[in-house]
Write a protein that holds these residues in place. Structure first.
Motif, PDB file in Angstrom:
ATOM      1  N   LEU A   1       9.249  -9.471   3.933  1.00  0.00           N
ATOM      2  CA  LEU A   1      10.567  -9.257   3.329  1.00  0.00           C
ATOM      3  C   LEU A   1      10.521  -9.470   1.818  1.00  0.00           C
ATOM      4  CD1 LEU A   1      12.889 -10.999   5.944  1.00  0.00           C
ATOM      5  CD2 LEU A   1      12.832  -8.556   5.412  1.00  0.00           C
ATOM      6  N   LEU A   2       9.776 -10.482   1.402  1.00  0.00           N
ATOM      7  CA  LEU A   2       9.638 -10.737  -0.035  1.00  0.00           C
ATOM      8  C   LEU A   2       8.932  -9.572  -0.722  1.00  0.00           C
ATOM      9  CD1 LEU A   2      10.025 -12.735  -2.370  1.00  0.00           C
ATOM     10  CD2 LEU A   2       7.810 -13.739  -1.775  1.00  0.00           C
ATOM     11  N   ASN A   3       7.895  -9.042  -0.090  1.00  0.00           N
ATOM     12  CA  ASN A   3       7.177  -7.896  -0.655  1.00  0.00           C
ATOM     13  C   ASN A   3       8.056  -6.649  -0.698  1.00  0.00           C
ATOM     14  OD1 ASN A   3       4.933  -9.414  -1.031  1.00  0.00           O
ATOM     15  ND2 ASN A   3       3.566  -8.185   0.213  1.00  0.00           N
ATOM     16  N   ILE A   4       8.902  -6.483   0.330  1.00  0.00           N
ATOM     17  CA  ILE A   4       9.811  -5.336   0.344  1.00  0.00           C
ATOM     18  C   ILE A   4      10.773  -5.413  -0.841  1.00  0.00           C
ATOM     19  CG2 ILE A   4      11.746  -4.272   1.593  1.00  0.00           C
ATOM     20  CD1 ILE A   4      10.271  -4.985   4.195  1.00  0.00           C
ATOM     21  N   TYR A   5      11.297  -6.602  -1.102  1.00  0.00           N
ATOM     22  CA  TYR A   5      12.205  -6.755  -2.239  1.00  0.00           C
ATOM     23  C   TYR A   5      11.484  -6.479  -3.560  1.00  0.00           C
ATOM     24  CZ  TYR A   5      15.462  -8.740  -5.582  1.00  0.00           C
ATOM     25  OH  TYR A   5      16.294  -8.917  -6.651  1.00  0.00           O
ATOM     26  N   LYS A   6      10.249  -6.953  -3.671  1.00  0.00           N
ATOM     27  CA  LYS A   6       9.486  -6.719  -4.900  1.00  0.00           C
ATOM     28  C   LYS A   6       9.198  -5.235  -5.101  1.00  0.00           C
ATOM     29  CE  LYS A   6       7.114 -11.194  -5.179  1.00  0.00           C
ATOM     30  NZ  LYS A   6       5.790 -11.880  -5.100  1.00  0.00           N
ATOM     31  N   GLU A   7       8.937  -4.506  -4.008  1.00  0.00           N
ATOM     32  CA  GLU A   7       8.604  -3.080  -4.111  1.00  0.00           C
ATOM     33  C   GLU A   7       9.843  -2.215  -4.335  1.00  0.00           C
ATOM     34  OE1 GLU A   7       5.507  -1.626  -4.129  1.00  0.00           O
ATOM     35  OE2 GLU A   7       4.831  -3.704  -4.275  1.00  0.00           O
ATOM     36  N   THR A   8      10.969  -2.574  -3.709  1.00  0.00           N
ATOM     37  CA  THR A   8      12.175  -1.742  -3.794  1.00  0.00           C
ATOM     38  C   THR A   8      13.120  -2.176  -4.914  1.00  0.00           C
ATOM     39  OG1 THR A   8      13.385  -3.118  -2.198  1.00  0.00           O
ATOM     40  CG2 THR A   8      12.061  -1.295  -1.321  1.00  0.00           C
TER      41      THR A   8
ATOM     42  N   LYS B   1      17.891  11.576   3.380  1.00  0.00           N
ATOM     43  CA  LYS B   1      17.731  13.009   3.583  1.00  0.00           C
ATOM     44  C   LYS B   1      16.757  13.583   2.562  1.00  0.00           C
ATOM     45  CE  LYS B   1      22.260  14.133   5.532  1.00  0.00           C
ATOM     46  NZ  LYS B   1      23.503  14.916   5.333  1.00  0.00           N
ATOM     47  N   GLY B   2      16.040  14.620   2.987  1.00  0.00           N
ATOM     48  CA  GLY B   2      15.138  15.297   2.066  1.00  0.00           C
ATOM     49  C   GLY B   2      14.075  16.079   2.803  1.00  0.00           C
ATOM     50  N   VAL B   3      13.377  16.922   2.051  1.00  0.00           N
ATOM     51  CA  VAL B   3      12.294  17.734   2.612  1.00  0.00           C
ATOM     52  C   VAL B   3      10.979  17.016   2.352  1.00  0.00           C
ATOM     53  CG1 VAL B   3      11.119  19.960   2.503  1.00  0.00           C
ATOM     54  CG2 VAL B   3      13.597  19.835   2.155  1.00  0.00           C
ATOM     55  N   PRO B   4      10.121  16.858   3.364  1.00  0.00           N
ATOM     56  CA  PRO B   4       8.841  16.175   3.148  1.00  0.00           C
ATOM     57  C   PRO B   4       7.969  16.916   2.157  1.00  0.00           C
ATOM     58  CG  PRO B   4       8.895  17.213   5.313  1.00  0.00           C
ATOM     59  CD  PRO B   4      10.282  17.297   4.762  1.00  0.00           C
ATOM     60  N   THR B   5       7.356  16.175   1.243  1.00  0.00           N
ATOM     61  CA  THR B   5       6.472  16.800   0.265  1.00  0.00           C
ATOM     62  C   THR B   5       5.156  17.185   0.914  1.00  0.00           C
ATOM     63  OG1 THR B   5       5.669  14.614  -0.389  1.00  0.00           O
ATOM     64  CG2 THR B   5       7.466  15.546  -1.673  1.00  0.00           C
TER      65      THR B   5
ATOM     66  N   SER C   1       0.819  -1.220   0.000  1.00  0.00           N
ATOM     67  CA  SER C   1       0.000   0.000   0.000  1.00  0.00           C
ATOM     68  C   SER C   1       0.846   1.261   0.000  1.00  0.00           C
ATOM     69  CB  SER C   1      -0.933   0.002   1.213  1.00  0.00           C
ATOM     70  OG  SER C   1      -0.212   0.269   2.409  1.00  0.00           O
ATOM     71  N   SER C   2       2.165   1.147   0.251  1.00  0.00           N
ATOM     72  CA  SER C   2       3.024   2.331   0.246  1.00  0.00           C
ATOM     73  C   SER C   2       3.115   2.957  -1.141  1.00  0.00           C
ATOM     74  CB  SER C   2       4.428   1.960   0.745  1.00  0.00           C
ATOM     75  OG  SER C   2       5.061   1.055  -0.150  1.00  0.00           O
ATOM     76  N   ARG C   3       2.563   2.295  -2.154  1.00  0.00           N
ATOM     77  CA  ARG C   3       2.552   2.862  -3.508  1.00  0.00           C
ATOM     78  C   ARG C   3       1.747   4.156  -3.573  1.00  0.00           C
ATOM     79  NH1 ARG C   3       0.979  -2.824  -6.546  1.00  0.00           N
ATOM     80  NH2 ARG C   3       2.874  -3.990  -5.990  1.00  0.00           N
ATOM     81  N   ILE C   4       0.877   4.388  -2.608  1.00  0.00           N
ATOM     82  CA  ILE C   4       0.091   5.622  -2.613  1.00  0.00           C
ATOM     83  C   ILE C   4       0.957   6.845  -2.326  1.00  0.00           C
ATOM     84  CG2 ILE C   4      -1.987   4.392  -1.880  1.00  0.00           C
ATOM     85  CD1 ILE C   4      -1.562   5.554   0.919  1.00  0.00           C
ATOM     86  N   ILE C   5       2.188   6.639  -1.839  1.00  0.00           N
ATOM     87  CA  ILE C   5       3.111   7.745  -1.564  1.00  0.00           C
ATOM     88  C   ILE C   5       3.943   7.983  -2.814  1.00  0.00           C
ATOM     89  CG2 ILE C   5       4.981   8.567  -0.081  1.00  0.00           C
ATOM     90  CD1 ILE C   5       3.957   6.694   2.103  1.00  0.00           C
ATOM     91  N   GLU C   6       3.825   9.180  -3.393  1.00  0.00           N
ATOM     92  CA  GLU C   6       4.458   9.464  -4.679  1.00  0.00           C
ATOM     93  C   GLU C   6       5.970   9.597  -4.569  1.00  0.00           C
ATOM     94  OE1 GLU C   6       1.978  11.195  -3.373  1.00  0.00           O
ATOM     95  OE2 GLU C   6       0.245  10.693  -4.640  1.00  0.00           O
ATOM     96  N   SER C   7       6.461  10.206  -3.506  1.00  0.00           N
ATOM     97  CA  SER C   7       7.894  10.457  -3.356  1.00  0.00           C
ATOM     98  C   SER C   7       8.636   9.157  -3.065  1.00  0.00           C
ATOM     99  CB  SER C   7       8.135  11.450  -2.219  1.00  0.00           C
ATOM    100  OG  SER C   7       9.482  11.440  -1.814  1.00  0.00           O
ATOM    101  N   PRO C   8       9.646   8.774  -3.860  1.00  0.00           N
ATOM    102  CA  PRO C   8      10.411   7.544  -3.596  1.00  0.00           C
ATOM    103  C   PRO C   8      11.076   7.543  -2.223  1.00  0.00           C
ATOM    104  CG  PRO C   8      10.872   8.363  -5.811  1.00  0.00           C
ATOM    105  CD  PRO C   8      10.071   9.423  -5.117  1.00  0.00           C
TER     106      PRO C   8
END
Length: 457
Positions: A416-423, A266-270, A188-195
């Motif tokens: 962990l498997l889903n994390i690898y697939k997403e990243t 590091k970065g500025v939150p959108t 569901s983290s796909r809803i966040i646009e910023s990588p």
């Protein structure tokens, strides 16, 4: 110099206050145009929504209401699941007697009875009896809040906190989904646009206890933290303890997000602009049926698929001897010194290692390991369960540290498997394993050593 000047002016224009002012002006102007062009026929409903939002999204009342709502859901889950869980356990115990009689009737070898009944059957039915009743209550209740329109208000409130730690407000939605399943929350983290902010959500979602960890948290809270209470008060104390553990997990989420946003990410939150939907009357029956039959059933099937082979494996390594010790005992003795330094023991650490495929099976594996035969005992009540723990030198500090370890430790195999697939990254998948594992070691170590200094253990 000219480029530097333009860059400085651009930075001055890009600030949170200016963005908020622009959004506010856009909203005010659109509302003005709507008032001029649209004639509302349900003014009372609109006013009711505004009045409710003034309370639910209030800086003063918003967070206390969130905590009360969370506590109410957990209380309903804990109090409502006790009797169905015990009845299911009795039913499966009744069936086991007939299964055992059948194996004796056909003169099946003891090892076959051990693998299929004491390992496979008991391990699987334990997961069903412990998990099914809480899921059947938790998922529909949570879905009703979502259906009513309250969860977007939670995201609105949490947005303020996530901004302060350099994360995105939508992370609150993925965090809420993590209460059901961390693997689904990662997707569901796909809803966040910023990588960058999506990676923050992925790396920290594990600090929210998923459904597979509720059984461990609830059982240990009930046995040790609320053990001296009875009736409704016992459920209330158990609920308070579970809510406290959950809030601690959320604080860890904020802390890790802040550290990562200052270092590796590091970065500025959108900016996050959320349009709050109107409150709706929930479709009570449809919501309950859908949540019970889809979410609860899918999670339960996944848990049993993993629990069954893990239970068989545990029985096998507990009954294969090298010399005068089983393979299980060799592993336990190897892990025991490290486990003792965390206020745990070798059995607990081995249970978490074997429970990597799914968090649901950690407690059954632990109980199977505590028995010399490696089979899950027939536990008629929580009193019997507590006796097993006390016989292995458990204290309330042991229970607390196991709850903390369960909350903080590495994600399950599916997550962990889903994390690898997403990243698509072995590095970030490894970090998603390393960060929670390090915290799961450090925090119980501090708690145990502090308890020793204060003479509590």
């Amino acid at each position: 110099m000219e480029i530097q000047k333009i860059y400085t002016e651009a930075q001055a224009l890009s600030n949170p206050q200016l963005r908020d002012d622009i959004v506010q002006q856009l909203y005010s102007r659109s509302k003005q145009l709507c008032n001029e062009a649209v004639q509302l026929t349900k003014e009372e409903g609109d006013k009711r929504t505004e009045k409710l939002d003034a309370v639910f999204t209030s800086p003063l009342w918003g967070f206390p209401i969130m905590i009360i709502m969370l506590g109410a859901i957990f209380y309903l889950t804990i109090a409502g699941a006790n009797i169905p869980s015990s009845k299911l356990g009795e039913f499966f115990g009744f069936l086991e007697k007939y299964l055992t009689s059948f194996f004796h009737f056909v003169h099946a070898p003891d090892w076959l009875h051990g693998v299929l009944v004491l390992g496979l059957y008991r391990g699987s039915t334990w997961v069903i009896s412990v998990m099914l009743p809480p899921m059947a209550i938790f998922f529909p209740t949570f879905a009703l809040l979502e259906n009513y329109g309250y969860l977007p208000r939670v995201a609105f409130n949490m947005d303020r906190l996530f901004k302060n730690v350099g994360a995105h407000g939508k992370q609150s939605l993925t965090m809420a989904m993590g209460f059901g399943c961390n693997a689904a929350a990662v997707m569901s983290s796909r809803i966040i646009e910023s990588p960058r902010e999506r990676m923050l959500a992925i790396l920290t979602n594990n600090f929210v206890p998923c459904n597979g960890r509720w059984g461990t948290l609830i059982v240990l809270s009930s046995l040790f933290m609320a053990g001296s209470f009875t009736g409704g008060l016992k459920s209330l104390v158990t609920t308070a303890m579970v809510v406290g553990i959950v809030l601690f997990g959320i604080l860890v989420t904020f802390f890790v997000s802040w550290v990562l946003s200052k270092t590796a990410l590091k970065g500025v939150p959108t900016h996050y602009t959320l349009e709050l939907p109107p409150y709706r009357r929930p479709k009570f029956f449809d919501t309950i049926i859908r949540s019970s039959l889809t979410k609860s059933w899918l999670v339960l099937v996944r848990a049993v698929k993993v629990a069954a082979p893990a239970a068989v494996l545990t029985w096998i390594i507990a009954n294969i001897y090298i010399g005068d010790q089983s393979i299980l005992m060799y592993a336990v003795n190897f892990l025991d010194p490290f486990g003792k330094s965390l206020g745990l023991d070798g059995y607990i650490l081995l249970a978490f290692i074997l429970g990597l495929p799914a968090n649901e099976i950690v407690l059954p594996i632990l109980l199977m390991g505590y028995l010399s035969t490696g089979s899950l005992t027939e536990v008629d009540s929580l009193v019997d369960l507590k006796k097993i723990f006390i016989e292995h030198n458990w204290t309330w500090v042991t229970a607390l540290n196991m709850m903390l370890f369960s909350l903080l430790h590495y994600p399950c195999g599916t997550t962990l498997l889903n994390i690898y697939k997403e990243t698509k990254s072995k590095k970030w998948t490894f970090y998603s394993f390393l960060i929670p594992t390090a915290l799961a070691i450090i925090i119980p170590f501090i708690v145990y050593q502090t308890a020793k200094l204060l003479g509590w253990v």
